[in-house]
Structures are given as C-alpha cells and as structure tokens.
Scaffold this motif. Structure first.
Motif, mmCIF file in Angstrom:
data_model
loop_
_atom_site.group_PDB
_atom_site.id
_atom_site.type_symbol
_atom_site.label_atom_id
_atom_site.label_comp_id
_atom_site.label_asym_id
_atom_site.label_seq_id
_atom_site.Cartn_x
_atom_site.Cartn_y
_atom_site.Cartn_z
ATOM 1 N N LEU A 312 0.737 -1.049 0.030
ATOM 2 C CA LEU A 312 0.109 -0.013 -0.160
ATOM 3 C C LEU A 312 0.993 1.337 -0.157
ATOM 4 O O LEU A 312 0.548 2.199 -0.652
ATOM 5 N N HIS A 313 2.064 1.292 0.702
ATOM 6 C CA HIS A 313 2.850 2.286 0.574
ATOM 7 C C HIS A 313 3.444 2.640 -0.716
ATOM 8 O O HIS A 313 3.820 3.464 -1.115
ATOM 9 N N LEU A 314 3.849 1.383 -1.405
ATOM 10 C CA LEU A 314 4.443 1.615 -2.685
ATOM 11 C C LEU A 314 3.238 1.981 -3.586
ATOM 12 O O LEU A 314 3.814 2.913 -4.625
ATOM 13 N N ARG A 315 2.111 1.556 -3.611
ATOM 14 C CA ARG A 315 1.185 2.227 -4.358
ATOM 15 C C ARG A 315 1.218 3.885 -4.282
ATOM 16 O O ARG A 315 1.037 4.854 -5.131
ATOM 17 N N ALA A 316 1.268 4.221 -3.049
ATOM 18 C CA ALA A 316 1.001 5.745 -2.686
ATOM 19 C C ALA A 316 2.465 6.368 -3.148
ATOM 20 O O ALA A 316 2.306 7.360 -4.047
ATOM 21 N N ALA A 317 3.568 5.472 -3.051
ATOM 22 C CA ALA A 317 4.918 6.356 -3.601
ATOM 23 C C ALA A 317 4.624 6.545 -5.171
ATOM 24 O O ALA A 317 5.058 7.543 -5.423
ATOM 25 N N HIS A 318 4.462 5.579 -5.603
ATOM 26 C CA HIS A 318 4.307 5.534 -7.168
ATOM 27 C C HIS A 318 3.279 6.757 -7.624
ATOM 28 O O HIS A 318 3.599 7.335 -8.617
ATOM 29 N N THR A 319 1.969 6.841 -7.070
ATOM 30 C CA THR A 319 1.115 7.772 -7.471
ATOM 31 C C THR A 319 1.681 9.240 -7.117
ATOM 32 O O THR A 319 1.543 10.067 -7.789
ATOM 33 N N TYR A 320 2.513 9.537 -5.810
ATOM 34 C CA TYR A 320 3.122 10.678 -5.534
ATOM 35 C C TYR A 320 4.255 11.024 -6.651
ATOM 36 O O TYR A 320 4.381 12.189 -6.809
ATOM 37 N N ALA A 321 4.764 10.081 -7.160
ATOM 38 C CA ALA A 321 5.578 10.405 -8.153
ATOM 39 C C ALA A 321 5.274 10.767 -9.593
ATOM 40 O O ALA A 321 5.638 11.703 -10.286
ATOM 41 N N THR A 322 4.013 10.318 -9.844
ATOM 42 C CA THR A 322 3.275 10.688 -10.873
ATOM 43 C C THR A 322 2.881 12.163 -11.034
ATOM 44 O O THR A 322 2.517 12.706 -11.860
ATOM 45 N N MET A 323 2.854 12.418 -9.667
ATOM 46 C CA MET A 323 2.236 14.048 -9.417
ATOM 47 C C MET A 323 3.479 14.940 -9.158
ATOM 48 O O MET A 323 3.158 16.043 -8.925
ATOM 49 N N LYS A 324 4.515 14.150 -9.347
ATOM 50 C CA LYS A 324 5.822 14.946 -9.282
ATOM 51 C C LYS A 324 6.028 15.695 -8.040
ATOM 52 O O LYS A 324 6.747 16.784 -7.831
ATOM 53 N N ASP A 325 5.595 14.938 -6.906
ATOM 54 C CA ASP A 325 5.671 15.416 -5.517
ATOM 55 C C ASP A 325 6.883 14.521 -5.102
ATOM 56 O O ASP A 325 6.728 13.256 -4.388
ATOM 57 N N MET A 326 8.276 15.148 -5.096
ATOM 58 C CA MET A 326 9.362 14.228 -4.628
ATOM 59 C C MET A 326 9.387 13.999 -3.220
ATOM 60 O O MET A 326 9.498 12.834 -2.747
ATOM 61 N N SER A 327 9.015 14.995 -2.395
ATOM 62 C CA SER A 327 9.253 14.584 -1.104
ATOM 63 C C SER A 327 8.125 13.733 -0.419
ATOM 64 O O SER A 327 8.431 12.771 0.430
#
Length: 469
Positions: A312-327
């Motif tokens: 579930l954290h991996l799902r969130a991490a990849h989504t944040y990356a597509t949103m260009k939210d590095m932090s």
C-alpha cells in the motif's frame, strides 16, 4: 510429476507405511525436492480443494478413512498406486516398499523453475513437454493459458464451468472452495506467462460462476464464503485485464469485488480490491488513487501484515511520483522499505507473493522515471536484472524493458538497444499487453532517424521481424 526417487525419501516412506495420508501430504510439502522452503499449506490446500486450516487438521489429526477423499487426494498428488494401501479407481491395490522405475521424460530433482512455481502435480506432466527454449511461441502461450485452469482437473469439478443452465442447482462449501482455488491457479500462471491469454479465460470463468451463483440456492454460511470467493475472482480478473492492457473493463470488476466483500463483511478482500484500484487509476485519477491506498491502510489496522503495508505504501509512492511530488514520494517509499524489512508472516494473503525486493526496486525505478530521473531509474532496474526472481518471470521481463527505456531517456542509445535486443526473445514467452506496449514504445523511440546507430538499427529490424511473424 515428481521423479520416482521422490517417494524414497524417508519421511515420505514412513508416512506411507503409517497409512496416514495427512502425514504423507506434510512429507510431500516438506520434501527437499521443492527447494529450501516447504510448499505453503495454502497452495497445496488449493490443489486438494480444501482450506489451509482444514489441511492443517488433516496433517496433524487422525488418519483420513473416507475412501473418496483418499483416492482423490492421492490422484491429485500423483502418488504411485503401488505405494498406497488402498486401490485407486480401475487399479489394483499393491502397497509395498519397492520403488517405481524412473520413467523417461520425468523431471529430475532440483528443477528450480518448477519448485519455485509450486506447480500442481497434475500440471507437471504438461510442464515437462513445454520448453521455454524452443518450440512454437503460440503453443507455449496456449499451454500457459490452460495451465491456469489445471486445478479444475485436479478437483474433479468440471461441472462448474458448464453452461449455467447445466450447473448444479445448489452450492455447497466444496464448490466454493473450488472457486477459490481457481484464483491461485490464475495467479501462478500469470506470474510466469502474463495475462493476454489468461484474461479471456478468467473473464469467461467469472461470467459462468457469477451467473450460476445468481440462480443457485445455498445456505447463509455458504453465501458469505461464496461472495468472498467471487470477489477474489473478480479482483484477479481485473488484474489480468490490466496486464493485458484492457484497462477499460477493469474497474467494473473491482467495483463488483468491493460490493461482494462488503456483503460478506470481509475487510481483507475489500483491501485487496482497493489496492488494485489504486494501481488502476493512478495515472488518470491520482487523487482518488491515493485515497484508495489510504482507505486500504485504514481498513487494515489491527490485522494487516507488514507485506500488505509495504504494497500500500508502494502504491502511494508511485502515485506521488506521477504527481511530481518528490518529498511525499520519498516519505512513502521509506515507509515501504521499513515495513518490508519487518519480514513475512503466516497471515500474509497469497496475492502478496510478488512483493519482493525486486518489486520494491521496480516501483522505485518506475517512480524515478515518472519524476524525470532516468539515471536513478536505471540503477534500480539493473538490480532486478542482476538478481531476478525465477517465479516472477513476467515482472522481470517488464522491468528489463523499463531499463531499456531508462537508458534511452538518458541518451545511452546503444546500451538501450542492446538491452532491448537481449530481452526481445523473452517477450515472446509471455503474453502481457503491458510488456508489449512498453517494448513498442522503446522501439518507436530508438527508431527515430536522428537516433540511428548500428545497434539501434539492428534492434529495430529484429523487433519489426518478430512482430511481423
């Protein structure tokens, strides 16, 4: 099929001499032929058409005396008739200690691919006739598609896939367990071969069983279990449509799964559906994707395992990356690594088998590609190529194609072409729409006139020839 000397292993011989099939099954699971780790109870229980808890009782309880179960389970495990203390249908009973003679074509002990996939014995005969090194690719694809349904033959419940009008009018727990076992068969074949061919079969099986369930009668207890089984099948069908690149049909299956999970009051199945939904809608609806992953985390409080939290954290991490939210990506990825380091447990749901070190690095690589950091992505993908997971062949091929893409984005055109060329034969051994689409994108990028080199031209020519066959 296991080799003849498999049955000479002392724990197996002792269990057979004791005439206790439960102990035979336990000795079978723990045999060194299968590798360093025993076959999971959940996998073997699926072959036998029972639950993991039931198999535990069979292995540790009193000997089974019902002849129908004895003969059925002996046939599933392909125990030689001469080893048994009872007669199989149409065969004499001649239990004795003598060993079977090795038959030509049997697999030898130490086959890592078969051990890693925990292939059901009834399927192993077909496995020995299919070679990944030669033969027609279409035949291999057809084999892997049929392999997903190998459990049907083992359970003897072929009537469940008859037309709904011909199916039994009532549903019992045995039929529900059979439906549940199909999901594991689909999952195993998908990991090895991809989803294109399997997808059609899963859609058909889902339609048959769903229609039958609406017309049949069953008790309340069976009803709850049936809803869970159909939810599980709907989620697996949704995933197969995703990998086959038929995403437009995926959400309907996930919505159905969530509804069935709630009817059955099964939070585990609902969480699995939400995890798949987060993946499906990540690119088009990233905000909803994050909400789905977060809802799954909240629902799993109190019972979720570290591996589930990792996913579930991996799902969130990849989504944040597509949103260009590095932090936010970095924080979510750190949480995924922290949960992963806590290890596995017996309570891990079977579908989490793919959450491996390679998957963590793969999601990191995909995320860095989305963030415009192809050099970081390439480093992540290279660790997968250097330490592949034998049982997850499709994922390894997928991430190797992504490595070629990452090198191409860095401007390392010859390196990208060489990687793509090396993986081209392997892509013919899986039927994954996602893999095919990404490899086509690499070919398109390397095929641009301004990027023409000897290596890129060789790859483009080889790719075009392969797809034209």
């Amino acid at each position: 099929m296991v080799p003849a000397n498999f049955w000479e292993h002392q724990p197996v011989r002792r269990a057979l001499a004791a005439r206790h099939l439960g102990r035979v099954i336990r000795a079978y699971r723990c045999h060194p032929y299968h590798g360093r780790n025993p076959l999971p109870q959940s996998a073997v229980a699926g072959w036998l058409g029972i639950t993991q808890a039931q198999l535990s009782r069979v292995e540790n309880g009193s000997p089974i005396v019902h002849l129908d179960r004895l003969t059925h389970w002996a046939q599933v495990l392909r125990i030689p008739a001469k080893r048994l203390w009872f007669a199989l249908p149409n065969q004499p009973c001649h239990f004795g200690p003598e060993a079977d003679e090795e038959q030509p074509g049997h697999q030898q002990a130490g086959s890592q691919e078969t051990a890693g996939l925990a292939t059901p014995p009834a399927l192993a005969d077909a496995v020995t006739t299919a070679s990944d090194e030669g033969g027609d690719i279409t035949d291999r694809r057809q084999f892997h598609a049929l392999a997903a349904l190998a459990g049907i033959a083992a359970t003897g419940s072929l009537d469940l896939l008859a037309t709904p009008t011909d199916a039994p009018r009532s549903i019992g727990m045995e039929q529900v367990r059979f439906a549940s076992s199909l999901v594991e068969e689909f999952r195993r074949a998908d990991a090895a071969a991809g989803a294109d061919q399997l997808c059609d079969i899963a859609v058909r099986v889902h339609a048959h069983l769903s229609t039958w369930a609406t017309k049949a009668t069953y008790s309340r207890e069976v009803g709850d279990a049936l809803q869970t089984a159909l939810a599980d099948l709907a989620i697996e069908t949704a995933w197969l449509t995703i990998d086959a690149d038929r995403r437009s049909t995926s959400r309907a299956y996930l919505n159905e799964a969530i509804t069935r999970a709630r009817i059955a009051d099964d939070p585990r199945m609902e969480v699995r559906a939400l995890a798949c939904l987060s993946l499906l809608i990540r690119d088009d609806h990233p905000g909803e994707s994050l909400q789905s992953a977060d809802a799954a985390l909240r629902s799993s409080v109190g019972w979720g395992t570290p591996r589930l939290a990792t996913l579930l954290h991996l799902r969130a991490a990849h989504t944040y990356a597509t949103m260009k939210d590095m932090s936010s990506f970095s924080r979510a990825m750190a949480k995924a690594h922290r949960e992963f380091d806590r290890g596995t447990t017996e309570d891990d749901m079977p579908f989490l088998h793919f959450v491996t070190p390679q998957e963590l690095r793969g999601i990191e690589g995909l995320s860095y590609l989305a963030l415009g950091r192809p050099e970081r992505a390439a480093r992540a993908f290279r660790t997968i190529a250097g330490n592949p997971s034998p049982a997850l062949r499709r994922n390894r091929i997928y991430y190797t194609v992504q490595l070629a893409d990452a090198e191409c984005r860095q401007g390392s055109l010859d390196e990208a072409a060489q990687i793509a060329m090396s993986v081209l034969p392997a892509t013919g051994q899986v039927s994954s729409g996602r893999v095919s689409r990404h490899l086509a994108q690499v070919r398109s990028s390397l095929g641009q006139p301004q990027r023409s080199t000897t290596a890129t031209r060789e790859f483009v020519d080889a790719y075009d020839e392969a797809v034209s066959r």
